[in-house]
Design an enzyme around this catalytic site. Structure first.
Site, PDB file in Angstrom:
ATOM      1  N   LYS A  41       0.914  -1.116  -0.232  1.00  0.00           N
ATOM      2  CA  LYS A  41       0.050  -0.186   0.151  1.00  0.00           C
ATOM      3  C   LYS A  41       0.417   1.032  -0.303  1.00  0.00           C
ATOM      4  O   LYS A  41       1.828   1.289   0.310  1.00  0.00           O
ATOM      5  CB  LYS A  41      -0.747  -0.030   1.428  1.00  0.00           C
ATOM      6  N   ARG A 139     -11.283   0.316  14.737  1.00  0.00           N
ATOM      7  CA  ARG A 139     -11.145   0.721  12.985  1.00  0.00           C
ATOM      8  C   ARG A 139     -12.003   0.540  12.856  1.00  0.00           C
ATOM      9  O   ARG A 139     -13.774   0.699  12.636  1.00  0.00           O
ATOM     10  CB  ARG A 139      -9.834   1.208  12.623  1.00  0.00           C
ATOM     11  N   TYR A 279      16.138  30.263   6.290  1.00  0.00           N
ATOM     12  CA  TYR A 279      15.300  30.989   7.230  1.00  0.00           C
ATOM     13  C   TYR A 279      15.380  31.187   8.529  1.00  0.00           C
ATOM     14  O   TYR A 279      15.959  30.008   9.278  1.00  0.00           O
ATOM     15  CB  TYR A 279      14.389  29.968   7.183  1.00  0.00           C
ATOM     16  N   MET A 327      12.446  23.642   1.431  1.00  0.00           N
ATOM     17  CA  MET A 327      11.627  23.302   0.731  1.00  0.00           C
ATOM     18  C   MET A 327      12.099  22.530  -0.138  1.00  0.00           C
ATOM     19  O   MET A 327      12.464  21.399  -0.712  1.00  0.00           O
ATOM     20  CB  MET A 327      10.405  24.475  -0.248  1.00  0.00           C
TER      21      MET A 327
HETATM   22  C1  LIG Z   1      -0.530  -1.735   6.756  1.00  0.00           C
HETATM   23  C2  LIG Z   1      -0.848  -2.988   7.221  1.00  0.00           C
HETATM   24  C3  LIG Z   1      -0.685  -4.217   7.122  1.00  0.00           C
HETATM   25  C4  LIG Z   1       1.753  -3.914   7.113  1.00  0.00           C
HETATM   26  O1  LIG Z   1       1.821  -3.623   8.720  1.00  0.00           O
HETATM   27  P1  LIG Z   1       3.370  -3.232   9.005  1.00  0.00           P
HETATM   28  O2  LIG Z   1       3.324  -2.879  10.019  1.00  0.00           O
HETATM   29  O3  LIG Z   1       3.716  -2.304   7.987  1.00  0.00           O
HETATM   30  O4  LIG Z   1       4.032  -4.569   8.636  1.00  0.00           O
HETATM   31  C5  LIG Z   1      -0.858  -5.611   7.626  1.00  0.00           C
HETATM   32  N1  LIG Z   1      -1.980  -5.220   7.892  1.00  0.00           N
HETATM   33  C6  LIG Z   1      -2.930  -4.201   7.807  1.00  0.00           C
HETATM   34  C7  LIG Z   1      -3.745  -4.915   7.399  1.00  0.00           C
HETATM   35  C8  LIG Z   1      -2.424  -2.608   7.446  1.00  0.00           C
HETATM   36  O5  LIG Z   1      -2.835  -1.574   7.101  1.00  0.00           O
END
Ligand SMILES: *Cc1c(COP(=O)(O)O)cnc(C)c1O
Length: 389
Positions: A41, A139, A279, A327
């Site tokens: 992701k 969640r 800055y 930046m």
């Molecule tokens: C992001 C995520 C993971 C992986 O998490 P890590 O801590 O990066 O291993 C696993 N399961 C779900 C549902 C996630 O959202």
């Protein structure tokens, strides 16, 4: 034209890490090793999801996971053929992509379940899904203590097939956490309820007792490291794949960092006593100092808090980031680093030499500024070219 600040993504290291994790979870005698869901992701944690996903597929990944349908479509368009699980909540307008791109949704609310069933029925098709149970994260997911009421409608959906049941831990990276143990126990109880509610299909009546018709998974990287009792049928590492161990945990898995971030010095300046740099003149010279300017700033993902706390490597030396992060630039104090000149290589994340102090890893950078490694890699900006080798 190539900018001087670039990210190198070592796909061989990525595949190495995948194999190392696979080996680690195969280390317990007397059990079928869990399979690996590779979490890609957020643009594969900033590493570039198309190349990373294809490399993992080549390495033998059974299943990839994304946050939403849009991310998953990017992978399909890049040619990924492995099954892709979508973790996130499904908004009703999104659903077409699931069917058109053969994605596997997570069902985490009754209303999503109804919308999916209706969409699958309209298309006269059936769709496999993973069911998410909320065991304490509060969640997404069906509450673990209400399943007898909330699940029968979903499980009775004629166009939906339950492929897996999963949960997610809130405190897997906190050693000794009671919440983790409570969530594990809640999940075990929830699975017993699901087992009861899932009536075996006629063709499956001969299944030996104790064997499930669906898979079970629970572990992110931290949970995978800390407790093999919750490995179940699959584990879901993200961070570990990229060669980073979730702090404060330690690991014996032989991992290699996947991302490095380098640049080049563009200018070297002398500062006189009493003068400041950048800055706000956040850094002032008490005595003559030499400053090197590096063309990477917060627009490239470098955190403002690195000012006065972070380091980079130049000519094999660690030098401090001084003055405000701008930046497009940072400034570092190279007074003690010898003859630094424009064009010199700068390592922001990675290695410049063989000594232990000649490495700046993501975990160190995160620790220095009080954030987490996930944030550091995810924020590496789109302006930075990724090179793959
Ligand atoms: C992001 C995520 C993971 C992986 O998490 P890590 O801590 O990066 O291993 C696993 N399961 C779900 C549902 C996630 O959202």
């Amino acid at each position: 034209m190539v900018r001087s600040t670039v990210a190198r993504i070592d796909l061989e290291a990525l595949k190495w890490n995948f194999a190392a994790i696979q080996q680690h979870v195969a280390s317990e005698p007397g059990r079928t090793p869990p399979r690996i869901i590779c979490v890609v992701k957020a643009n594969a944690y900033g590493h570039g999801s198309d190349r990373v996903a294809l490399a993992l597929e080549e390495a033998g990944a059974d299943l990839l996971a994304c946050a939403d349908i849009e991310e998953a479509i990017v992978l399909r368009r890049a040619g990924v053929r492995a099954p892709i699980l979508v973790f996130g909540a499904l908004s009703i307008s999104d659903l077409d992509g699931l069917f058109e791109y053969s994605l596997t949704p997570t069902v985490s609310t009754p209303s999503a379940a109804r919308a999916l069933q209706a969409a699958a029925s309209r298309r006269e098709t059936s769709l496999g899904y993973h069911l998410k149970i909320d065991t304490g994260m509060n969640r997404l997911g069906f509450r673990h203590d209400n399943l007898r009421r909330s699940l029968p409608e979903l499980l009775g959906s004629t166009n939906l097939r339950l492929e897996a049941v999963y949960t997610h831990f809130a405190t897997a990276d906190e050693p000794g956490s009671q919440v983790f143990l409570d969530q594990s126990a809640n999940f075990a109880k929830a699975l017993a309820v699901v087992d009861e509610l899932v009536k075996p299909a006629k063709s499956e009546r001969t299944r030996p007792t104790g064997e499930r018709s669906y898979l079970v998974h629970a572990c992110n990287s931290a949970a995978l490291l800390r407790d093999s009792r919750v490995w179940y049928d699959m584990v879901r590492p993200g961070l570990l794949l990229y060669g980073i161990v979730p702090p404060p945990l330690a690991s014996t898995i032989d991992l290699k960092p996947v991302m490095s971030l380098t640049s080049r010095v563009v200018a070297v300046k002398g500062m006189r006593p009493g003068e400041g740099v950048g800055y706000g003149w956040r850094y002032r010279a008490q005595e003559p100092r030499t400053i090197a300017v590096i063309p990477a700033g917060y627009a490239d993902g470098l955190d403002l808090r690195l000012s006065g706390k972070g380091h980079v490597l130049i000519r094999g030396r660690r030098v401090p980031i001084v003055g405000a992060v701008s930046m497009d630039m940072i400034t570092v104090d190279v007074t003690d680093a010898g003859e630094v000149a424009p064009g010199d290589e700068v390592v922001i994340i990675g290695r410049q030499g063989d000594e232990s102090w000649q490495q700046i890893d993501v975990r160190e950078m995160a620790g220095a500024i009080g954030t987490i490694p996930w944030e550091i890699v995810c924020r590496v900006g789109s302006r930075i070219e990724r090179y793959y080798d």
